[in-house]
Design a protein around this motif. Structure first.
Motif, PDB file in Angstrom:
ATOM      1  N   ILE A 213      29.174  64.482  65.906  1.00  0.00           N
ATOM      2  CA  ILE A 213      29.218  63.065  65.563  1.00  0.00           C
ATOM      3  C   ILE A 213      30.329  62.865  64.529  1.00  0.00           C
ATOM      4  O   ILE A 213      30.304  63.470  63.457  1.00  0.00           O
ATOM      5  N   VAL A 214      31.297  62.028  64.863  1.00  0.00           N
ATOM      6  CA  VAL A 214      32.415  61.803  63.942  1.00  0.00           C
ATOM      7  C   VAL A 214      32.297  60.483  63.190  1.00  0.00           C
ATOM      8  O   VAL A 214      32.819  60.360  62.079  1.00  0.00           O
ATOM      9  N   LYS A 215      31.597  59.514  63.767  1.00  0.00           N
ATOM     10  CA  LYS A 215      31.399  58.234  63.089  1.00  0.00           C
ATOM     11  C   LYS A 215      30.123  57.573  63.587  1.00  0.00           C
ATOM     12  O   LYS A 215      29.791  57.650  64.768  1.00  0.00           O
ATOM     13  N   THR A 216      29.417  56.925  62.688  1.00  0.00           N
ATOM     14  CA  THR A 216      28.317  56.037  63.055  1.00  0.00           C
ATOM     15  C   THR A 216      28.417  54.808  62.158  1.00  0.00           C
ATOM     16  O   THR A 216      28.954  54.892  61.046  1.00  0.00           O
ATOM     17  N   GLY A 217      27.921  53.694  62.635  1.00  0.00           N
ATOM     18  CA  GLY A 217      27.911  52.513  61.781  1.00  0.00           C
ATOM     19  C   GLY A 217      27.964  51.219  62.550  1.00  0.00           C
ATOM     20  O   GLY A 217      28.015  51.201  63.793  1.00  0.00           O
ATOM     21  N   CYS A 218      27.947  50.123  61.800  1.00  0.00           N
ATOM     22  CA  CYS A 218      28.057  48.782  62.363  1.00  0.00           C
ATOM     23  C   CYS A 218      29.457  48.605  62.948  1.00  0.00           C
ATOM     24  O   CYS A 218      30.453  48.930  62.296  1.00  0.00           O
ATOM     25  N   ILE A 219      29.533  48.114  64.173  1.00  0.00           N
ATOM     26  CA  ILE A 219      30.823  47.998  64.854  1.00  0.00           C
ATOM     27  C   ILE A 219      31.800  47.135  64.061  1.00  0.00           C
ATOM     28  O   ILE A 219      32.961  47.504  63.878  1.00  0.00           O
ATOM     29  N   ASP A 220      31.342  45.984  63.574  1.00  0.00           N
ATOM     30  CA  ASP A 220      32.248  45.089  62.837  1.00  0.00           C
ATOM     31  C   ASP A 220      32.830  45.780  61.608  1.00  0.00           C
ATOM     32  O   ASP A 220      34.017  45.636  61.305  1.00  0.00           O
ATOM     33  N   GLU A 221      32.000  46.549  60.916  1.00  0.00           N
ATOM     34  CA  GLU A 221      32.464  47.233  59.709  1.00  0.00           C
ATOM     35  C   GLU A 221      33.436  48.363  60.053  1.00  0.00           C
ATOM     36  O   GLU A 221      34.420  48.593  59.339  1.00  0.00           O
ATOM     37  N   LEU A 222      33.166  49.070  61.141  1.00  0.00           N
ATOM     38  CA  LEU A 222      34.061  50.157  61.545  1.00  0.00           C
ATOM     39  C   LEU A 222      35.425  49.611  61.961  1.00  0.00           C
ATOM     40  O   LEU A 222      36.464  50.179  61.612  1.00  0.00           O
ATOM     41  N   VAL A 223      35.411  48.506  62.696  1.00  0.00           N
ATOM     42  CA  VAL A 223      36.677  47.913  63.141  1.00  0.00           C
ATOM     43  C   VAL A 223      37.510  47.457  61.941  1.00  0.00           C
ATOM     44  O   VAL A 223      38.744  47.518  61.972  1.00  0.00           O
TER      45      VAL A 223
END
Length: 296
Positions: A213-223
């Motif tokens: 797993i390289v990233k997890t999180g809220c899509i809006d925040e990741l973008v």
């Protein structure tokens, strides 16, 4: 007030002989729609099979509301709706017969099935072919009957591997809208190679690369992480190789003697780069490129 549901992966590892398919995978899922993104062979299907108890981890565990799903046995499987990537239906059955058969396997009563089957057929837009043999269905229709059986038991956890494969744009939009409504009371995890589908359906993201797993999180925040790093530029054809080797290139469009490139990274000071609003695809390509560079 709705009860809390939580699915947790704890130090999950899975090896097939010498190949590590999953490496120390950890995450927590609560109610909502999660998109699982990764390249072919990244471990997406392996992870989904473990979450549905179709496969077992080499080490680590999965818990549902704190309890090990292996110990929960049938009680856990009753909570699951699953559609694998390779899904075979029984060609001699009609759509209704097939759902009756699958519902019986899931432990639903005849009365429950009489109510639920028309509902799920309407959801997947197959009401008009309820009495047609599955062997007459197109590939997209077979995907939809697969989705129908997955939601037949009104699962708390819905796991869909490439659910939109073979669906036309109108069907994908309809599918997205219904899934969004269902997510209020469910954990929904879907894997797809169509990034725009995850952007339309999911509110949270899990990115997996080579079993990790390289990233997890809220899509809006990741973008937002690539805000100010996405550019479009029109340049000479001979510059394409340079940009392609140095940046995460999203799109390339030929335009006569020029080439129009959308890329993620720092702007070239000697080129007329125009900033553009980032998308999930921009973010995904950026972290994939970053991961490749780190491993070089």
């Amino acid at each position: 007030m709705s009860s809390k549901i939580e699915l947790q992966a704890i130090h999950l590892c899975k090896s097939y002989r010498k190949k590590e398919a999953l490496k120390d995978v950890n995450f927590i899922l609560e109610k909502g729609v999660y998109g699982l993104l990764g390249e072919n062979g990244a471990g997406k299907s392996t992870l989904m099979r473990i979450l549905t108890t179709v496969d077992s981890p080499t080490s680590g565990k999965v818990t549902y509301n704190g309890g090990n799903i292996v110990d929960m046995n049938e009680d856990y499987r009753d909570l699951i709706g699953y559609m694998p990537q390779e899904y075979n239906v029984y060609p001699a059955f009609t759509a209704t017969d097939f759902l009756n058969y699958m519902g019986t396997l899931k432990g639903l009563s005849a009365d429950e099935l009489r109510k639920k089957i028309p509902e799920v057929l309407e959801f997947v837009n197959l009401t008009d072919v309820a009495k047609k043999k599955v062997r007459t269905f197109s590939g997209g229709m077979k995907r939809r009957i697969g989705i129908a059986q997955a939601i037949l038991n009104d699962p708390k956890i819905l796991i869909l591997d490439e659910p939109t494969a073979g669906l036309d744009p109108e069907e994908r939009i309809r599918f997205s809208n219904i899934l969004s409504q269902m997510a209020k009371e469910k954990i929904i995890l879907l894997s797809t190679h169509i990034v725009s589908d995850i952007e339309a359906i999911a509110n949270r993201l899990i990115v997996i690369r080579k079993g990790e797993i390289v990233k997890t999180g809220c899509i809006d925040e990741l973008v937002e992480d690539v805000e100010g790093k996405v550019w479009e530029v029109a340049t000479r054809q001979d510059m394409l190789h340079k940009v392609n080797s140095e940046k995460a290139v999203i799109h390339i469009k030929q335009a006569g003697k020029e080439v129009h490139i959308r890329f993620v990274g720092e702007a070239y000071p000697d080129m007329d780069c125009t900033p553009v609003t980032p998308t999930l695809e921009d973010y995904y390509m950026f972290i994939m490129k970053k991961g490749e560079n780190e491993n070089e």
